[in-house]
Design a protein around this motif. Sequence first.
Motif, PDB file in Angstrom:
ATOM      1  N   SER A  13       1.220  -1.065   0.205  1.00  0.00           N
ATOM      2  CA  SER A  13      -0.281  -0.048   0.122  1.00  0.00           C
ATOM      3  C   SER A  13       0.791   1.385  -0.348  1.00  0.00           C
ATOM      4  CB  SER A  13      -1.118   0.097   1.328  1.00  0.00           C
ATOM      5  OG  SER A  13      -1.687  -0.850   0.614  1.00  0.00           O
ATOM      6  N   ALA A  14       0.294   2.517  -0.443  1.00  0.00           N
ATOM      7  CA  ALA A  14       1.213   3.432  -0.329  1.00  0.00           C
ATOM      8  C   ALA A  14       0.610   4.932  -0.054  1.00  0.00           C
ATOM      9  CB  ALA A  14       2.017   4.113  -2.051  1.00  0.00           C
ATOM     10  N   ILE A  15       0.550   6.202  -0.026  1.00  0.00           N
ATOM     11  CA  ILE A  15      -0.375   7.463  -0.113  1.00  0.00           C
ATOM     12  C   ILE A  15       0.671   8.039  -0.559  1.00  0.00           C
ATOM     13  CG2 ILE A  15      -0.984   8.842   0.813  1.00  0.00           C
ATOM     14  CD1 ILE A  15      -1.403   7.363   3.479  1.00  0.00           C
ATOM     15  N   ILE A  16       0.164   8.665  -2.023  1.00  0.00           N
ATOM     16  CA  ILE A  16       0.732   9.822  -2.844  1.00  0.00           C
ATOM     17  C   ILE A  16       0.267  10.957  -2.726  1.00  0.00           C
ATOM     18  CG2 ILE A  16       1.720  10.339  -5.248  1.00  0.00           C
ATOM     19  CD1 ILE A  16       2.921   7.070  -4.244  1.00  0.00           C
ATOM     20  N   THR A  17       0.808  11.751  -2.445  1.00  0.00           N
ATOM     21  CA  THR A  17       0.044  13.432  -2.294  1.00  0.00           C
ATOM     22  C   THR A  17       0.533  13.797  -3.723  1.00  0.00           C
ATOM     23  OG1 THR A  17       1.738  14.054  -1.295  1.00  0.00           O
ATOM     24  CG2 THR A  17       0.649  12.783   0.296  1.00  0.00           C
ATOM     25  N   VAL A  70      -2.366  19.074   2.859  1.00  0.00           N
ATOM     26  CA  VAL A  70      -0.386  18.171   3.298  1.00  0.00           C
ATOM     27  C   VAL A  70      -0.180  19.154   4.027  1.00  0.00           C
ATOM     28  CG1 VAL A  70      -0.322  16.395   2.246  1.00  0.00           C
ATOM     29  CG2 VAL A  70       0.712  18.629   1.150  1.00  0.00           C
ATOM     30  N   GLY A  71      -0.478  20.588   4.013  1.00  0.00           N
ATOM     31  CA  GLY A  71      -0.764  21.668   5.095  1.00  0.00           C
ATOM     32  C   GLY A  71      -0.522  21.911   6.212  1.00  0.00           C
ATOM     33  N   ASN A  72      -1.950  20.821   6.499  1.00  0.00           N
ATOM     34  CA  ASN A  72      -3.296  21.055   7.454  1.00  0.00           C
ATOM     35  C   ASN A  72      -2.917  19.747   8.324  1.00  0.00           C
ATOM     36  OD1 ASN A  72      -5.267  20.251   8.346  1.00  0.00           O
ATOM     37  ND2 ASN A  72      -6.055  22.533   7.718  1.00  0.00           N
ATOM     38  N   LYS A  73      -2.735  19.628   9.195  1.00  0.00           N
ATOM     39  CA  LYS A  73      -1.815  18.634  10.451  1.00  0.00           C
ATOM     40  C   LYS A  73      -3.158  17.461  10.475  1.00  0.00           C
ATOM     41  CE  LYS A  73      -0.255  16.734  14.845  1.00  0.00           C
ATOM     42  NZ  LYS A  73      -0.102  17.382  15.718  1.00  0.00           N
ATOM     43  N   GLU A  77      -3.618  13.627   8.903  1.00  0.00           N
ATOM     44  CA  GLU A  77      -4.236  12.907  10.024  1.00  0.00           C
ATOM     45  C   GLU A  77      -5.007  11.766   9.840  1.00  0.00           C
ATOM     46  OE1 GLU A  77      -4.578  14.775  13.372  1.00  0.00           O
ATOM     47  OE2 GLU A  77      -2.191  14.612  14.337  1.00  0.00           O
ATOM     48  N   ASN A  78      -5.958  12.527   9.020  1.00  0.00           N
ATOM     49  CA  ASN A  78      -7.703  12.003   8.003  1.00  0.00           C
ATOM     50  C   ASN A  78      -6.885  11.235   7.063  1.00  0.00           C
ATOM     51  OD1 ASN A  78      -9.482  11.322   7.767  1.00  0.00           O
ATOM     52  ND2 ASN A  78      -9.949  12.093   5.760  1.00  0.00           N
ATOM     53  N   LEU A  79      -5.667  11.985   6.211  1.00  0.00           N
ATOM     54  CA  LEU A  79      -5.306  10.677   4.911  1.00  0.00           C
ATOM     55  C   LEU A  79      -4.715   9.448   5.410  1.00  0.00           C
ATOM     56  CD1 LEU A  79      -4.307  10.995   2.175  1.00  0.00           C
ATOM     57  CD2 LEU A  79      -2.220  11.884   3.030  1.00  0.00           C
TER      58      LEU A  79
END
Length: 87
Positions: A13-17, A70-73, A77-79
Motif C-alpha cells: 500500500s502507498a499514499i501518494i500526495t 498536506v499543509g494542514n495537520k 491525519e485524516n489521509l
Amino acid sequence: MTGHGNFDYSGESAIITGATKGIGRGIAESLAQNGANVAINARTAEDIDEVVSDINANSEGKIVGIPGDVGNKADIENLVEVAIGEF
C-alpha cells in the motif's frame, strides 16, 4: 505514463500526495498497475475523482481518493487514517 516496470506490488500500500498531475500521478498509476493499493491525495475532490476513475480502469490495485491539504495537520491525519482503514 512514462517508463515501464515489471514489479509486483501486490499486497503493498502507498499514499501518494499531489497525485492528480505530473510525477505524482505517474507514480500512482505505476504502483496501481503493478498491484499496489494506492491512496491518492490532492486538494480538490473533483480532480481526485477523475484520476481515481482513470487509474481504476487500467489497474490491478485498489485506488482510493482522499482530498486534503498536506499543509494542514488534521488533513494529514485524516489521509493516513482513511488509507489505513481502506487497506
